[in-house]
Design an enzyme around this catalytic site. Structure first.
Site, PDB file in Angstrom:
ATOM      1  N   HIS A  14      33.264  28.353  48.762  1.00 12.83           N
ATOM      2  CA  HIS A  14      33.580  26.971  49.122  1.00 12.83           C
ATOM      3  C   HIS A  14      32.365  26.089  48.818  1.00 12.83           C
ATOM      4  CE1 HIS A  14      31.912  26.349  53.505  1.00 12.83           C
ATOM      5  NE2 HIS A  14      31.105  27.101  52.823  1.00 12.83           N
TER       6      HIS A  14
ATOM      7  N   CYS B 211      24.648  23.611  51.350  1.00 13.76           N
ATOM      8  CA  CYS B 211      26.087  23.902  51.429  1.00 13.76           C
ATOM      9  C   CYS B 211      26.872  23.077  50.426  1.00 13.76           C
ATOM     10  CB  CYS B 211      26.624  23.627  52.834  1.00 13.76           C
ATOM     11  SG  CYS B 211      25.873  24.685  54.080  1.00 13.76           S
TER      12      CYS B 211
ATOM     13  N   HIS C 290      29.225  28.283  46.901  1.00 13.42           N
ATOM     14  CA  HIS C 290      28.610  29.505  47.427  1.00 13.42           C
ATOM     15  C   HIS C 290      29.735  30.194  48.208  1.00 13.42           C
ATOM     16  CE1 HIS C 290      28.341  26.691  50.770  1.00 13.42           C
ATOM     17  NE2 HIS C 290      28.225  27.718  51.584  1.00 13.42           N
TER      18      HIS C 290
ATOM     19  N   HIS D  27      31.230  33.130  51.575  1.00 12.94           N
ATOM     20  CA  HIS D  27      31.053  33.819  52.857  1.00 12.94           C
ATOM     21  C   HIS D  27      32.052  34.961  53.025  1.00 12.94           C
ATOM     22  CE1 HIS D  27      28.285  30.803  54.395  1.00 12.94           C
ATOM     23  NE2 HIS D  27      29.119  29.847  54.070  1.00 12.94           N
TER      24      HIS D  27
END
Lengths: 136, 136, 136, 136, 136, 136
Positions: free
Chosen positions: C15, C34, C40, C42
């Protein structure tokens, strides 16, 4: 340039530790509460490790998805939500200690995986009790 | 009297697995959902292990704080909150599998740490998928 | 006599946080790393909680297996190994912060679960960053 | 056919890193905040690994319950809720780094366990800082 | 539409439980080994929870990075690698039980965070002992 | 000024889900593999939460050591390494779902703890399946 890939799976099973030739008292003395006649159980965590050269084209030592499928087909589908002593034939005449569970799993998987890959099995009976078997 | 010290760090990154010479279909067939064209991502955990003799005066094999700083400067500052395929030059022409990520990290750190210390790298892509690289 | 049952699932996704009306500089200033333009990612952990009376015959508030299947069908099959911004329509025009991910998941699941069960959603972006949404 | 069994125990202790011949400034420079004169502390996790052949009758390499008791009697009863520098004689003249704690524990346990079993000790100072000592 | 955001931080500290007006015997009787005169220590984990409406533009209840910085400046920089009884003034005349640590942290942070956000603090002394304080 | 203190304990047990009035087929249909006639098992984690005012002299809501002892005497000594269906009388005529296990534990402990302390019980059947019971 050897890399080890590791895949963790789990299964929930009942078991009881005992020696069939021993009295109930002798079994209680040796195995303590692990010898409860009505069984007890664990959330087992299983780590399977394969060591080899990564493939030049894919960058994979072994496809993790295929390793996961292989473990499901050969181990967890047969062990999960089962009574190891009564439902899994490898333990009909073998005490299901963590040591023996690791050896049994290694023997099953060794026949399913190319011999140029080294195989190691780790079995967690609890977070605090676990065993490692690198094979013979 | 050799001791191994271990430091765990983490980085969050996007990546995509694919081979540039293969069709989209072939990539999907080999890498499955890991080949999604718009990328996916992970919270990577990185363990760096150094083996050597503890210093007689400090009792340290290597200062954990310095090891943490070294990993930050050389690895996590460059990999964290990045797209491995597009933002990290080591993967411009190398498929960012967990195996290759571990090899790349090992190669970078090997040049920064005294050769009388053995180096091993472990990369967790998820809690259930991880790889270990002890070097050549 | 209300009991809350909880099921944890996971998905791995890429995201990027940003506001489409803001400049690159403004986005970097507000969202920091971010907001990396190439994304990047998760390993998200998702906990879904349902509160209600256990059924007198089964002893279940809700079958955990059915809850797991429901989450797979409606959430993880659509979010896992995807780019939230580009592949999941709920985020085409909504910033995929952990807060918004939790609200989106709650809204999807609320329509699939009997209204006499209370619903709460927890989303772990990392082990150290997580959000809870009990609904409106 | 060697198997490794592993038992994890824990203890909570205070400690301070410093060299008695050095000035306060030199100690601060070398050990940083770990040298705080009033001590700090950790929840230490200790893993003890024994490698050997499983017994043909019990299927045990070593009884986990006995290993746990042995660790309690010799290590955790002496280290838990103590100040390592002031309360544990092995550290009266030895800096209690994780490396030295692992060596001390290995030396104590090596005398209590049959020599045909290999012994390895792992000490976690934190989740992110840990050391491994396989002995001499 | 209220969402709770949660940030986990940690600090390593020494402490001792005792009442200054009581004898050593009375302190040992009430606090057991936690009253060891030379202190012991823990790896404390701290979770700070803020509840409020997500901002329409950012999708944030509160910037996690700013919350982390706030906790570092006001709590962990002062508590980490310290002796709570001797180095942290809030505990010069207050017993550093987990309950009191949580209350002290809540009181410090409450003054630093906008009152329209609800605040809750969780302190893990060990993985198995923890306390929650939602404030007055 | 109410604080909640939480203590985590564990027990390893076998169980089987089924309704005695239903056929084997109906039980399999409703409870799936959880209804295996030879039982399966889990490493249960139990969290007991007590909410009340900290004592002015001790700083304790309740002594964690006493809470741990209370749980051992009343719960884990009776449930650990047992078959819940066959060895624990509360489940002789009650299906041992996680929901019912939590309710049984709450009912047992409620009689042992001062009524001005609120009681809540959480039972983890696995890391991914858990239930919470705050009482009536």
């Amino acid at each position: 340039m050897k890399v080890t890939i590791c895949r963790k799976e789990h299964f929930n099973a009942a078991h009881r530790l005992y020696h069939p030739d021993w009295s109930l008292e002798k079994n209680q003395q040796v195995f303590g509460k692990c010898s409860n006649v009505n069984y007890h159980g664990h959330n087992y965590e299983l780590v399977v490790k394969l060591t080899g050269e990564p493939d030049a084209q894919t960058g994979y030592v072994y496809d993790m998805k295929k390793l996961s499928d292989l473990i499901h087909e050969n181990i967890t589908n047969r062990f999960d939500h089962k009574n190891l002593n009564l439902d899994v034939e490898e333990f009909f005449h073998l005490n299901p200690t963590a040591e023996n569970i690791a050896i049994v799993i290694w023997n099953i998987l060794r026949n399913k995986i190319d011999k140029n890959l080294d195989l190691k099995v780790i079995v967690y009976e609890t977070e605090r009790n676990f065993v490692e078997y690198p094979g013979r």
